[in-house]
Design an enzyme around this catalytic site. Structure first.
Site, PDB file in Angstrom:
ATOM      1  N   ASN A  44       0.712  -1.302   0.067  1.00 27.11           N
ATOM      2  CA  ASN A  44      -0.102  -0.335  -0.073  1.00 27.11           C
ATOM      3  C   ASN A  44       0.713   0.893   0.638  1.00 27.11           C
ATOM      4  OD1 ASN A  44      -1.938   1.893   0.508  1.00 27.11           O
ATOM      5  ND2 ASN A  44      -3.291  -0.369   1.625  1.00 27.11           N
ATOM      6  N   HIS A  75      21.837   1.458  13.893  1.00 30.89           N
ATOM      7  CA  HIS A  75      22.415   2.871  13.783  1.00 30.89           C
ATOM      8  C   HIS A  75      23.481   1.627  15.960  1.00 30.89           C
ATOM      9  CE1 HIS A  75      21.451   5.918  11.946  1.00 30.89           C
ATOM     10  NE2 HIS A  75      20.170   5.957  12.139  1.00 30.89           N
ATOM     11  N   ALA A 122      -2.811  -3.394  13.373  1.00 34.11           N
ATOM     12  CA  ALA A 122      -2.315  -2.897  12.860  1.00 34.11           C
ATOM     13  C   ALA A 122      -1.638  -1.580  14.309  1.00 34.11           C
ATOM     14  CB  ALA A 122      -3.467  -1.773  13.014  1.00 34.11           C
ATOM     15  N   THR A 127       9.830  -6.727  17.148  1.00 37.81           N
ATOM     16  CA  THR A 127      10.912  -7.136  17.871  1.00 37.81           C
ATOM     17  C   THR A 127      11.349  -8.232  18.178  1.00 37.81           C
ATOM     18  OG1 THR A 127      10.045  -7.275  20.185  1.00 37.81           O
ATOM     19  CG2 THR A 127      10.231  -4.299  19.007  1.00 37.81           C
ATOM     20  N   ARG A 142       2.922  -9.955  20.031  1.00 33.87           N
ATOM     21  CA  ARG A 142       3.169 -11.394  20.133  1.00 33.87           C
ATOM     22  C   ARG A 142       2.075 -11.629  19.746  1.00 33.87           C
ATOM     23  NH1 ARG A 142       7.201 -11.092  22.056  1.00 33.87           N
ATOM     24  NH2 ARG A 142       8.134  -9.689  23.835  1.00 33.87           N
ATOM     25  N   ARG A 145      -3.861 -15.432  18.685  1.00 32.85           N
ATOM     26  CA  ARG A 145      -4.232 -16.636  18.419  1.00 32.85           C
ATOM     27  C   ARG A 145      -3.588 -17.189  17.026  1.00 32.85           C
ATOM     28  NH1 ARG A 145      -9.045 -17.053  14.500  1.00 32.85           N
ATOM     29  NH2 ARG A 145      -8.866 -15.043  13.939  1.00 32.85           N
TER      30      ARG A 145
END
Length: 153
Positions: A44, A75, A122, A127, A142, A145
């Site tokens: 998109n 960085h 969304a 991480t 996380r 389901r």
């Protein structure tokens, strides 16, 4: 200006058949980076795929919502006596499996693998690795389901 697609490091970018990228997006794989996008992907508006100094591999049939950011390098900042901007970058890799949907405003950090069939909600910040066939949300993202059908007992 709205129809713009910015590409840097064109020779290090591969895009599969019938993939589409909407306006306002940035693809970069300069500084020794590599960006590989599979077939039948749809990205998109305002997607940033930053593979400069790192590697991003995106599977087939991947959907990426608006304003999603993937950045393969980070960085360096270990030396407190040196400005961060002068410390260089740490090379990394992001791998996105087949049939993944990253919804609007998702951020995927360096060193992450997202398994095939995963849906990332969304605004999530990814991480760490996410398992295949799961729905994942949050900061950090996380699994909440499975996408696998429930079996009758």
């Amino acid at each position: 200006m709205g129809d713009q697609l910015v590409v840097a490091g064109f020779s290090a970018i591969r895009i599969g058949e019938e993939s589409s990228i909407m306006s306002g997006s940035y693809l970069y794989a300069n500084d020794g980076g590599s960006l590989i996008i599979g077939a039948h992907c749809s990205f998109n508006h305002n997607v940033l795929l930053g593979a400069a100094g790192g590697e991003i591999v995106i599977g087939d049939d991947v959907l990426i919502g608006p304003n999603v950011v993937l950045r393969a390098a980070d960085h360096e900042f270990e030396n407190a006596d040196v400005p961060i901007r002068l410390q260089g970058h740490r090379r990394g890799k992001i791998v996105i499996g087949d049939n993944v949907w990253l919804a609007a405003n998702v951020v995927v950090t360096s060193g992450v693998t997202i398994g095939s069939g995963c849906v990332v909600g969304a605004g999530s910040i990814v991480t760490c690795d996410l398992p295949s066939m799961t729905i994942c949300v949050g900061n950090p993202a996380r699994p909440i389901r499975s996408r696998l059908p429930k079996t009758a007992e």
